[in-house]
Design an enzyme around this catalytic site. Sequence first.
Site, PDB file in Angstrom:
ATOM      1  N   HIS A  64       0.742  -1.214  -0.102  1.00 54.70           N
ATOM      2  CA  HIS A  64      -0.080   0.073   0.135  1.00 54.70           C
ATOM      3  C   HIS A  64       0.820   1.254  -0.003  1.00 54.70           C
ATOM      4  CE1 HIS A  64      -3.718   1.849   0.892  1.00 54.70           C
ATOM      5  NE2 HIS A  64      -2.973   3.081   1.363  1.00 54.70           N
ATOM      6  N   HIS A  66       1.219   5.368  -2.066  1.00 55.54           N
ATOM      7  CA  HIS A  66       0.487   6.453  -3.020  1.00 55.54           C
ATOM      8  C   HIS A  66       1.901   7.374  -3.401  1.00 55.54           C
ATOM      9  CE1 HIS A  66      -3.683   6.179  -0.803  1.00 55.54           C
ATOM     10  NE2 HIS A  66      -2.842   5.892   0.265  1.00 55.54           N
ATOM     11  N   GLU A 142      -8.109   4.231  -8.097  1.00 55.34           N
ATOM     12  CA  GLU A 142      -9.151   4.946  -6.865  1.00 55.34           C
ATOM     13  C   GLU A 142     -10.280   5.206  -7.325  1.00 55.34           C
ATOM     14  OE1 GLU A 142      -7.655   6.886  -2.940  1.00 55.34           O
ATOM     15  OE2 GLU A 142      -7.933   8.388  -4.460  1.00 55.34           O
ATOM     16  N   SER A 146     -18.693  11.019  -3.069  1.00 54.20           N
ATOM     17  CA  SER A 146     -19.818  10.594  -2.014  1.00 54.20           C
ATOM     18  C   SER A 146     -21.005  11.131  -2.440  1.00 54.20           C
ATOM     19  CB  SER A 146     -19.347  10.871  -0.556  1.00 54.20           C
ATOM     20  OG  SER A 146     -19.175  12.471  -0.604  1.00 54.20           O
ATOM     21  N   HIS A 180     -12.186   4.196  -2.375  1.00 53.50           N
ATOM     22  CA  HIS A 180     -11.237   4.625  -1.265  1.00 53.50           C
ATOM     23  C   HIS A 180     -11.519   4.321   0.168  1.00 53.50           C
ATOM     24  CE1 HIS A 180     -10.167   7.914   1.454  1.00 53.50           C
ATOM     25  NE2 HIS A 180      -9.073   7.993   0.922  1.00 53.50           N
ATOM     26  N   HIS A 207      -9.321   1.833   2.137  1.00 52.19           N
ATOM     27  CA  HIS A 207      -8.947   2.131   3.448  1.00 52.19           C
ATOM     28  C   HIS A 207     -10.178   1.810   4.285  1.00 52.19           C
ATOM     29  CE1 HIS A 207      -6.459   4.849   0.784  1.00 52.19           C
ATOM     30  NE2 HIS A 207      -5.722   4.761   1.876  1.00 52.19           N
ATOM     31  N   GLU A 210      -9.917   3.166   9.820  1.00 52.94           N
ATOM     32  CA  GLU A 210      -8.511   3.729  10.080  1.00 52.94           C
ATOM     33  C   GLU A 210      -8.536   4.625  11.403  1.00 52.94           C
ATOM     34  OE1 GLU A 210      -7.372   6.306   6.843  1.00 52.94           O
ATOM     35  OE2 GLU A 210      -5.178   6.452   7.514  1.00 52.94           O
ATOM     36  N   ASP A 307       2.060   3.350   3.023  1.00 51.58           N
ATOM     37  CA  ASP A 307       1.470   4.303   2.668  1.00 51.58           C
ATOM     38  C   ASP A 307       2.221   5.388   2.166  1.00 51.58           C
ATOM     39  OD1 ASP A 307      -1.399   5.124   2.781  1.00 51.58           O
ATOM     40  OD2 ASP A 307      -1.468   5.417   4.933  1.00 51.58           O
TER      41      ASP A 307
HETATM   42  O1  MCF Z   1      -3.908   5.972   3.908  1.00 49.91           O
HETATM   43  C1  MCF Z   1      -3.621   7.114   3.951  1.00 49.91           C
HETATM   44  C2  MCF Z   1      -4.960   7.787   5.073  1.00 49.91           C
HETATM   45  N1  MCF Z   1      -6.102   7.355   4.536  1.00 49.91           N
HETATM   46  C3  MCF Z   1      -6.891   7.819   3.433  1.00 49.91           C
HETATM   47  N2  MCF Z   1      -6.288   8.254   2.236  1.00 49.91           N
HETATM   48  C4  MCF Z   1      -5.142   8.237   1.977  1.00 49.91           C
HETATM   49  C5  MCF Z   1      -3.917   8.004   2.751  1.00 49.91           C
HETATM   50  N3  MCF Z   1      -2.828   8.535   2.135  1.00 49.91           N
HETATM   51  C6  MCF Z   1      -3.202   9.177   1.030  1.00 49.91           C
HETATM   52  N4  MCF Z   1      -4.430   8.939   0.883  1.00 49.91           N
HETATM   53  C7  MCF Z   1      -5.149   9.676  -0.373  1.00 49.91           C
HETATM   54  C8  MCF Z   1      -6.305   8.722  -0.668  1.00 49.91           C
HETATM   55  O2  MCF Z   1      -5.865   8.131  -1.759  1.00 49.91           O
HETATM   56  O3  MCF Z   1      -5.881  10.908   0.226  1.00 49.91           O
HETATM   57  C9  MCF Z   1      -6.638  11.177  -0.632  1.00 49.91           C
HETATM   58  C10 MCF Z   1      -7.079  10.193  -1.516  1.00 49.91           C
HETATM   59  O4  MCF Z   1      -6.912  10.222  -2.836  1.00 49.91           O
HETATM   60  C11 MCF Z   1      -7.774  12.324   0.036  1.00 49.91           C
HETATM   61  S1  MCF Z   1      -8.815  11.418   0.999  1.00 49.91           S
HETATM   62  C12 MCF Z   1     -10.418  12.188   0.945  1.00 49.91           C
HETATM   63 FE    FE Z   2      -3.407   4.723   2.093  1.00 51.32          FE
END
Ligand code: MCF
Ligand code: FE
Length: 402
Positions: A64, A66, A142, A146, A180, A207, A210, A307
Amino acid sequence: MQILKPKRILTCDDDFTILKDVCIAFSDQIVKIAPLNELKKLYPNAKFIDFSDCVLAPAFVNTHIHFEFSSHKGQLKYGDFLPWLGSIMEHGSEVRADEERVKSAINSVLKSGTASVGAVSSFGAELNALVASPLRSVIFTEAIGSSAEKIEQSWGWFMSRFDAVNALKSDKFIPALSVHSPYSVHKELAKRVIKLAKECDLICCSHFMESLAERRWLEQAKGGFEAHLKRFSLNTKPLYSVDEFKSLFDGLHTLFTHCVFVRDFKEFDKSLHFITHCPVSNRLLGKRSLSLNKIARAGLCLNIGTDGLSSNFSLSMLDELRAALFIHSSTELNTLARTLFRAATSGGARALRIDAGEIAPAKLADFALFNAPLCEDFELAAKIILNEKEARALFIGGSRVF
Ligand code: MCF
Ligand code: FE
């Protein structure tokens, strides 16, 4: 064919077997593990590589990550989840990485001895750099959104990015899907994504659970989430109950990321559901850590992700495992190190549906070499995690990366 001679082999099999006085013969896959003279007889023309001062281990699988969120300069708020979420929504475009940043992030991943990643793709900005890299990548396109009114818009944006991933598909660039989270994806959008995953036999991730705020919101429609959603003029009713969201993934190979506030892990499907642990991210965005004991008791497969740099200081799996050794301080050190090492290799490979993560015949020849510590077998995992800043060498699909 190549023959490699290490000092010890950390197989990462179910018994955490450690081998001595044997070499491995490999092409793109591991072919045979046997004493050197035997392998030389069988494969007299094989290239010989001497790593007799190193431990050979399966390359790490970072399930996982990003890559696109690699550029923040301190704008993101740490300590609690909702302030972080607010800050990433506010500064989203500033923290997005350009291609150079993505390339340097990929480089740091490789240097830590990682061969495979599960990359969550929010915009598609990392795709070209990943395709051009030696990494084996599972790309989780992704889905997010909503709003009921904007379903078609969210779906169109999602499908255009998914099509771009599909067009680049290869045995090292594998399309997958991400819903997401339960607080950010409308039911209709999630259902379409899951239908697509089932039709195309793609793995999925989400996710999940969390933060305490997320649990309170889904269970009681209360807590800080309401104010957060109002702040961004978003839907101020929970989109699902916890069970409703989880049951969307019934019968689907899914990685549930974080799971810190899951009440009952027995609800998951042992053969299809995988728990992704991001220890540093959980520490930076909250106070509680995942219970590794509960996951083991439920018989679930644990895997590890860094992450993104939006909730970490490093994308190195060695750094992540080191942090995890200190975070889970109530477990005996060497036992914990072995659990973490397996989660970071064979656990990750199972979760990403990649035939790697173990040093065994027929597995992909994805392995890393680390300086061999002078220690007993039962300490080997801990000593590598504690002492190694980078791998000495990395092979992916039998090709040497460095
Ligand atoms: O895993 C972490 C924390 N939880 C959720 N989202 C993310 C994390 N790191 C990056 N993100 C990204 C997610 O993929 O944050 C963005 C999304 O694109 C905004 S969340 C509304
Ligand atoms: Fe993440």
